[in-house]
Design an enzyme around this catalytic site. Structure first.
Site, PDB file in Angstrom:
ATOM      1  N   GLU A 119       0.790  -1.231   0.000  1.00  0.00           N
ATOM      2  CA  GLU A 119       0.000   0.000   0.000  1.00  0.00           C
ATOM      3  C   GLU A 119       0.825   1.285   0.000  1.00  0.00           C
ATOM      4  O   GLU A 119       0.346   2.313  -0.473  1.00  0.00           O
ATOM      5  CB  GLU A 119      -0.942   0.000   1.222  1.00  0.00           C
ATOM      6  CG  GLU A 119      -2.037  -1.048   1.178  1.00  0.00           C
ATOM      7  CD  GLU A 119      -3.054  -0.784   0.081  1.00  0.00           C
ATOM      8  OE1 GLU A 119      -3.348   0.393  -0.192  1.00  0.00           O
ATOM      9  OE2 GLU A 119      -3.533  -1.767  -0.529  1.00  0.00           O
ATOM     10  N   SER A 129     -44.672 -33.446  34.471  1.00  0.00           N
ATOM     11  CA  SER A 129     -44.134 -34.316  35.529  1.00  0.00           C
ATOM     12  C   SER A 129     -42.846 -33.813  36.154  1.00  0.00           C
ATOM     13  O   SER A 129     -42.345 -34.429  37.099  1.00  0.00           O
ATOM     14  CB  SER A 129     -43.910 -35.727  34.974  1.00  0.00           C
ATOM     15  OG  SER A 129     -45.131 -36.293  34.578  1.00  0.00           O
TER      16      SER A 129
END
Length: 741
Positions: free
Chosen positions: A177, A454
């Site tokens: 870059e 239950s």
């Protein structure tokens, strides 16, 4: 003599130049202060980072070698043959060697460290610091980032100082870059003019001439609208920035600001976060080819997205490697080796960015404990109780289990929730609020109140066993038809699942087979007041409880989290712990804001809790969950199936040596699931245990609990002659000889 007009023109140009220069200077001063205000102020507002639990290893604790390997892998440690950097470990016959990463723990910063873990009979016995051969009493393992939320401006980032970035990444970035970064003054005129002429000849923009400094200016100070005025500002501000700040400062800002992808509607900013996002590892652990991939994405993170465009991204990475080779950063041998490597990114599904159900609980607890909303904070770090191994196992168990059930019963709208808590500390180890783990919105684990069926039975038996002078596991309970007149005048006639009666049944057998009629008889004998009192002792608000006889069969609506709280007490010897999701909170500057301490209170007798849990073990060994017991024979698991009328809800509570797990399956429209507790929710729990090895539930009888033999009739047998009808049961007594007189 010059003509008058010429003099006036020169004078005009002179003053114009002066005014223009003055304007440039004034505008430069304005830009200087604008830049200064941002750089010296708060450049970024950071999102809130949420981490998994911090695992602490101590010699003698319950972690096996297999457990620790699983923990290391869940924290993205890499198994290797030779250690070279933090985040790696190698396995030997009776030891593990690792380089623990440096990390800012709530107790303070700890640097990277080389450690050897020694095992004897598969138990951790020593922790040795390899640099000086000293023994450690504890070792903290760095946690995993699991979520980033409330990202200001829709930007996610993790700040890492420039010195902690790998040199390979920085060298690659500058080579690609901005080769002249350390030699120019913020702008590179040669690159700008070269790009201008290349673009002019081609007729469109194919090359950029911006330096890293210019790119940083664009990201930090300027809009995305392209114009000549923006370019002028970019150049001017780049010159000022370069004049005012060191190259290292500019580079550090760039490394943490650059755009490198999108996570839904939020931007991934900076190489540090991108490293976690694409590779699942910290930036300082990346190889050169992985650094090259990230640097290649700078040109266009959307175009070179490794998931969406893998071939294009691979070509771009290899081009970056080729440029490194051409500039003699790497030699041909290394270039050929690196370009042959695959992209090595993690799959998109492995990104642990948002555990929505758990994060909702964390946010709620944070607001309650700290007193503020998340939005009021920037950059805080929250260390949670989430166990990644348990969470991921739960997600996979739900995902695959629900898919199988949908296919089997041809129901596409089956939903699920799952709660996993530590049975002693009450810390939440995992939560799912939906059959889709990452689905935002309705969190069934804490919002969906469903009839528990239950699952209520152990609480009634607990109430009975709290009165040892009247009830024991071998107490006979009637199993005969019963009619109860309700408040509305109607008669309630409870039935067993098989619509049969056996006359009488021992308490332990009634529980393990989840019989309905015996527990109704028992509840009438106990009295509803005693049962309700037990529910309240376990932590349930009286607002949840309606004093009807049907409470014994589960006519009570609770969330999965509320059910987990109840069974945490039973599983821990009657000690009620605070159910928590947050361990510690650090401010943005790493100051401790909040820290939780495990707390528990004895609310139920240890003896009654033990007897109830023992009976729940028989549910798995020979009762309604016996199919689970066959697969995990030596784990001594405790459990309870739960099914509601018309199979609307399928429940299971499973307890091993370390965790209480609640699984619920149902449909949001309250229609049948076609699943019993044993054929639906228990299947999910079974899948979970296969993925997350359980610990044996080894119960130690508390004071005044003794094992005595009983015969087929339930009578105590004090002689030692063998009979296949004998079995031993725990009994709560002060003097065991009383039964042998």
């Amino acid at each position: 003599m010059y003509p008058v007009n010429l003099k006036l023109s020169i004078k005009f140009l002179f003053y114009f130049f002066l005014y223009f220069l003055l304007i440039i200077i004034i505008y430069g001063v304005y830009l200087y202060f604008k830049i200064n205000q941002v750089i010296h102020g708060k450049i970024w507002k950071f999102p809130i980072s949420i981490y998994s639990r911090i695992v602490t290893l101590e010699p003698g604790n319950n972690y096996s070698k297999k457990d620790i390997i699983a923990i290391l892998k869940s924290n993205r440690y890499k198994q290797v043959n030779f250690l070279t950097m933090p985040g790696e470990f190698l396995v030997k016959r009776n030891s593990l060697i690792l380089i623990r990463r440096s990390f800012n723990f709530p107790e303070g910063f700890e640097d990277k460290i080389s450690i050897k873990l020694l095992f004897d009979k598969n138990k951790l016995v020593r922790i040795v610091h390899l640099s000086n051969n000293r023994n450690f009493s504890i070792l903290r393992l760095d946690p995993q980032l699991i979520a980033m939320i409330y990202s200001p401006k829709g930007e996610k980032r993790l700040f890492v100082s420039q010195k902690n970035y790998p040199k390979a990444l920085i060298q690659t970035l500058l080579t690609i870059e901005d080769k002249c970064f350390y030699n120019h003054y913020g702008i590179n005129f040669y690159s700008m003019f070269r790009a201008f002429f290349v673009n002019l000849i081609s007729g469109h923009s194919i090359q950029g001439g911006s330096t890293l400094t210019q790119q940083l200016v664009k990201n930090l100070f300027l809009t995305n609208i392209r114009s000549l005025w923006r370019k002028i500002n970019e150049i001017y501000m780049a010159l000022i920035l370069d004049f005012q700040y060191s190259k290292e400062k500019i580079l550090e800002l760039y490394l943490n600001e650059v755009y490198l992808g999108q996570d839904k509607n939020e931007q991934i900013r900076g190489f540090a976060l991108a490293s976690l996002y694409y590779f699942g590892r910290p930036i300082n652990e990346l190889r050169l080819d992985e650094c090259a991939l990230l640097v290649g994405m700078v040109k266009g993170a959307s175009l070179y997205n490794p998931w969406n465009n893998p071939v294009l991204t691979l070509n771009r990475r290899n081009l970056v490697l080729y440029v490194l080779f051409k500039h003699k950063v790497i030699n041909r041998t290394l270039y050929e080796k690196l370009k042959s490597k695959p992209l090595n990114i993690q799959s998109r599904g492995n990104i642990i960015w948002f555990r929505s159900a758990f994060v909702q609980i964390v946010e709620k607890e944070f607001q309650k404990k700290v007193g503020y909303y998340f939005q009021n904070f920037s950059g805080i770090k929250i260390f949670t109780t989430l166990d990644l191994i348990s969470q991921i196992a739960a997600e996979n168990a739900i995902r695959h289990g629900i898919q199988q059930l949908k296919k089997k019963y041809k129901l596409q709208d089956l939903e699920a929730s799952m709660v996993i808590i530590d049975r002693f500390s009450g810390e939440i180890r995992g939560v799912l609020g939906s059959s889709n783990p990452n689905l935002l919105g309705y969190n069934r684990a804490i919002q969906a109140k469903r009839s528990i069926g239950s699952l209520s039975k152990p609480i009634t038996y607990l109430a009975a066993l709290s009165q040892p002078e009247y009830f024991r596991l071998n107490t006979w309970i009637p199993d005969t038809p019963i009619k109860i007149k309700m408040q509305n005048g109607k008669l309630w006639k409870p039935q067993n699942n098989n619509f049969e009666f056996v006359g009488k049944v021992m308490l332990i057998d009634a529980l393990k087979n989840s019989m309905n009629v015996p527990i109704v008889h028992l509840s009438m004998k106990l009295g509803l007041k005693k049962i309700v009192q037990t529910w309240i002792q376990l932590g349930l608000s009286s607002n949840h409880i309606f004093k009807y006889p049907s409470i014994a069969l589960g006519s009570i609506n609770l969330t999965s989290m509320e059910v987990a709280k109840i069974f945490q007490v039973i599983s821990s010897g009657g000690n009620k712990a605070n159910i928590i999701s947050i361990r510690s909170v650090l401010s943005e500057n790493n100051k401790l804001i909040y820290h939780s301490f495990p707390q528990s209170k004895q609310v139920i007798s240890a003896q009654a809790s033990y007897l109830t849990l023992y009976a729940m073990q028989s549910v798995v060994s020979s009762g309604t969950a016996k199919h689970l017991g066959k697969f995990f024979k030596n784990m001594h698991l405790a459990g309870k199936t739960g099914t509601t009328n018309n199979l609307v809800d399928s429940w299971f509570v499973g307890i091993d040596g370390r965790q209480v797990v609640i699984v619920w399956i149902g449909r949001d429209n309250n229609k049948t699931t076609k699943c019993y507790g044993s054929t639906g929710a228990m299947k999910i729990y079974h899948n979970y245990l296969k993925l997350n090895n359980p610990k044996p539930l080894l119960l130690i009888p508390p004071r005044d609990v003794y094992f005595l033999n009983i015969n087929k009739s339930g009578d105590f047998m004090c002689f030692r002659s063998y009979s296949k009808y004998f079995r031993a049961i725990p009994v709560w007594i002060r003097n065991h000889n009383i039964f042998c007189t």
